[in-house]
Design a protein around this motif. Structure first.
Motif, PDB file in Angstrom:
ATOM      1  N   ALA A   1      13.257  -6.252   8.845  1.00 21.39           N
ATOM      2  CA  ALA A   1      12.378  -6.174   7.671  1.00 21.39           C
ATOM      3  C   ALA A   1      11.287  -5.152   7.909  1.00 21.39           C
ATOM      4  N   PHE A   2      11.256  -4.111   7.092  1.00 24.59           N
ATOM      5  CA  PHE A   2      10.165  -3.144   7.122  1.00 24.59           C
ATOM      6  C   PHE A   2       9.849  -2.729   5.688  1.00 24.59           C
TER       7      PHE A   2
ATOM      8  N   MET B   1       9.844  -7.510  -2.112  1.00 30.49           N
ATOM      9  CA  MET B   1      10.848  -6.531  -1.701  1.00 30.49           C
ATOM     10  C   MET B   1      10.652  -6.177  -0.232  1.00 30.49           C
ATOM     11  N   TRP B   2      11.746  -5.779   0.414  1.00 29.32           N
ATOM     12  CA  TRP B   2      11.668  -5.245   1.757  1.00 29.32           C
ATOM     13  C   TRP B   2      12.919  -4.427   2.037  1.00 29.32           C
ATOM     14  N   GLN B   3      12.888  -3.698   3.136  1.00 28.78           N
ATOM     15  CA  GLN B   3      14.037  -2.906   3.557  1.00 28.78           C
ATOM     16  C   GLN B   3      14.503  -3.373   4.925  1.00 28.78           C
TER      17      GLN B   3
ATOM     18  N   ASN C   1       7.788   5.540   4.493  1.00 26.16           N
ATOM     19  CA  ASN C   1       7.557   4.539   5.537  1.00 26.16           C
ATOM     20  C   ASN C   1       6.092   4.504   5.950  1.00 26.16           C
ATOM     21  N   GLU C   2       5.491   5.683   6.063  1.00 26.85           N
ATOM     22  CA  GLU C   2       4.072   5.754   6.396  1.00 26.85           C
ATOM     23  C   GLU C   2       3.217   5.131   5.293  1.00 26.85           C
ATOM     24  N   TRP C   3       3.551   5.446   4.044  1.00 25.60           N
ATOM     25  CA  TRP C   3       2.763   4.924   2.917  1.00 25.60           C
ATOM     26  C   TRP C   3       2.752   3.398   2.928  1.00 25.60           C
ATOM     27  N   PHE C   4       3.915   2.797   3.079  1.00 33.15           N
ATOM     28  CA  PHE C   4       3.995   1.332   3.100  1.00 33.15           C
ATOM     29  C   PHE C   4       3.356   0.742   4.354  1.00 33.15           C
ATOM     30  N   THR C   5       3.646   1.332   5.509  1.00 35.96           N
ATOM     31  CA  THR C   5       3.172   0.770   6.773  1.00 35.96           C
ATOM     32  C   THR C   5       1.656   0.776   6.859  1.00 35.96           C
ATOM     33  N   ARG C   6       1.030   1.851   6.393  1.00 36.12           N
ATOM     34  CA  ARG C   6      -0.423   1.983   6.518  1.00 36.12           C
ATOM     35  C   ARG C   6      -1.184   0.902   5.739  1.00 36.12           C
TER      36      ARG C   6
ATOM     37  N   SER D   1       0.250  -2.207   4.983  1.00 39.38           N
ATOM     38  CA  SER D   1       1.056  -3.428   5.025  1.00 39.38           C
ATOM     39  C   SER D   1       0.242  -4.719   4.946  1.00 39.38           C
ATOM     40  N   PRO D   2      -0.941  -4.832   5.567  1.00 38.73           N
ATOM     41  CA  PRO D   2      -1.667  -6.095   5.417  1.00 38.73           C
ATOM     42  C   PRO D   2      -2.055  -6.417   3.979  1.00 38.73           C
TER      43      PRO D   2
END
Length: 441
Positions: free
Chosen positions: A58-59, A76-78, A208-213, A215-216
């Motif tokens: 899940a990312f 949603m997730w990938q 990936n960067e947009w979502f990860t940054r 994520s909280p």
């Protein structure tokens, strides 16, 4: 007398046997509970023997806005594995031994872009109760994620965060705007992102960067995204359909099928939000009827809503600016998008219009029939939240009432909806307020 004594002895023996059976059953259950880790006492939830999700399971996990946030939420997730028949489990918060409900995925979409393949999972939770604190976790087979909170909407008073263009070379800047804003506004119930989320819509690393940054935040409150022109760009700056955006956000239905996830509307409290796709030029060769079909949908959407307030979200701006630091002359006025949409905003009594694209914050006050007039909508150009900036590029427009400090830097906005007003405030990344305005009725 002998018969009575015999009856008494039989009754006593039967009671002793029953007592022994009850003791054996209770003791056996206790042993069984201790043996498998499922013992529960008051306020203690059952222990579970599940395998934890890892990074490939899940990312880019996110919550996404639904048409009615009082009773539904999209998660949603990938993943790299297929995770066939994945699901979301959810329960209410604060109840002892709360029942866990399961909702299976409605979409398991294999998507390849920029040479990267992932499965995009979509689960929509329905039949929720308004104003309730829930928590959810992802699952498939014998794996589970951690629990994440979410609240359903209730009432007409709430707060939302608004982020302008976040496209960047380094998404640390995006994180540096969004996360402090969220930490200062933990009571925000959702956030809006005004388009140009990434610099190149085809670039998997940027997404990936947009979502990860963030994520909280996006794990806990839903995003209401607006599509920008950069979502249509390939890695070599050509134009294509915004495939990644359309796969990564499963948005409220209602638009004609060819335009699914491009434009949509949703209600939150007594506010009706209408989200437009202003990329007519970029998508002309792919969808030549986009403008006329969207205009027909917009009119229908405006006529159907019964909400007190109407707010329009669109990426490209309605005004045209002259250049301050370029030799190319350009007169100020109204953009092509402004000339098309502003008369409709007047006709349908829209209360506020938020735009982006120019990477500058400008409060224009209220405009009607292309002139300053208090009976028209409030127009706000929302600014910039990434590291692509245009310092001192634009002249001040005659309709600008307030602008961000120059040279331009990042900002975010807070919307506060109430019973008789909607207030919009603009802040620098450090929390300094630079502007505030509201509409009342």
């Amino acid at each position: 007398m002998k018969k009575s004594k015999r009856f008494y002895n039989i009754l006593t023996a039967a009671l002793i046997v029953m007592a022994l059976l009850i003791f054996v059953i209770m003791f056996g259950a206790l042993l069984l509970g201790c043996g498998n880790g499922a013992k529960q006492t008051s306020g203690e939830k059952a222990k579970e023997n599940y395998i934890s999700f890892n990074r490939t399971d899940a990312f880019n996990q996110r919550q996404v806005i639904t048409a009615d946030s009082t009773t539904s939420r999209t998660v949603m997730w990938q993943s790299e594995p297929e995770e066939k028949d994945a699901f979301v489990e959810y329960r209410t918060v604060g109840k002892e031994q709360s029942e866990i409900f399961t909702q299976k995925e409605r979409i398991n979409d294999k998507f390849t872009d920029n040479g990267k393949t992932s499965r995009v999972h979509t689960v929509t939770l329905n039949n929720l109760q308004p104003g309730i604190q829930y928590e959810y976790r992802l699952g498939y087979a014998d794996k589970r994620s951690e629990w994440y909170p979410f609240d359903t909407a209730k009432g007409n008073t709430y707060k939302a965060l608004i982020f302008p263009d976040s496209q960047s070379a380094d998404y640390k800047t995006w994180e540096g705007v969004a996360m402090p804003a969220w930490k200062r506004n933990q009571d925000a119930q959702f956030f809006i992102t005004m388009g140009d989320l990434v610099d190149n819509g085809e670039h998997a690393f940027q997404w990936n960067e947009w979502f990860t940054r963030i994520s909280p935040m996006i794990n806990r409150i839903p995003a209401a995204p607006v599509m920008g022109n950069h979502e249509t760009y390939t890695t070599d700056w050509k134009v294509r359909m915004p495939l990644a955006y359309l796969h990564y956000f499963s948005l409220p239905e209602g638009a004609p099928e060819p335009y699914k996830n491009q434009f949509y509307s949703f209600d939150y409290g007594d506010v009706h939000f209408t989200v437009l796709n202003t990329q007519m030029r970029e998508m002309e060769k792919f969808q030549p009827n986009l403008l006329q079909d969207q205009l027909a949908w917009f009119k229908s959407d405006m006529e159907k809503t019964k909400k007190k307030w109407k707010v329009v979200l669109m990426h490209k701006d309605v005004l045209q600016y002259g250049f301050l630091t370029r030799k190319t002359p350009r007169a100020e006025g109204f953009s092509g998008e402004g000339k098309i949409f502003m008369p409709l905003f007047d006709k349908y009594n829209v209360d506020a219009v938020l735009t982006a694209h120019l990477h500058t914050y400008r409060n224009r006050g209220r405009i009607y029939d292309f002139k300053r007039d208090t009976k028209g909508p409030l127009y706000i150009l929302t600014g910039v939240a990434g590291d692509v900036r245009y310092p001192n590029l634009w002249k001040r427009h005659a309709l600008d009432e307030a602008i961000a400090p120059q040279p331009e830097t990042d900002n975010y906005m807070v919307m506060e909806a109430g019973e008789d007003s909607i207030k919009f405030s603009c802040f620098l990344p450090d929390g300094t307020k630079i502007d505030e305005t509201e509409v009342r009725k």
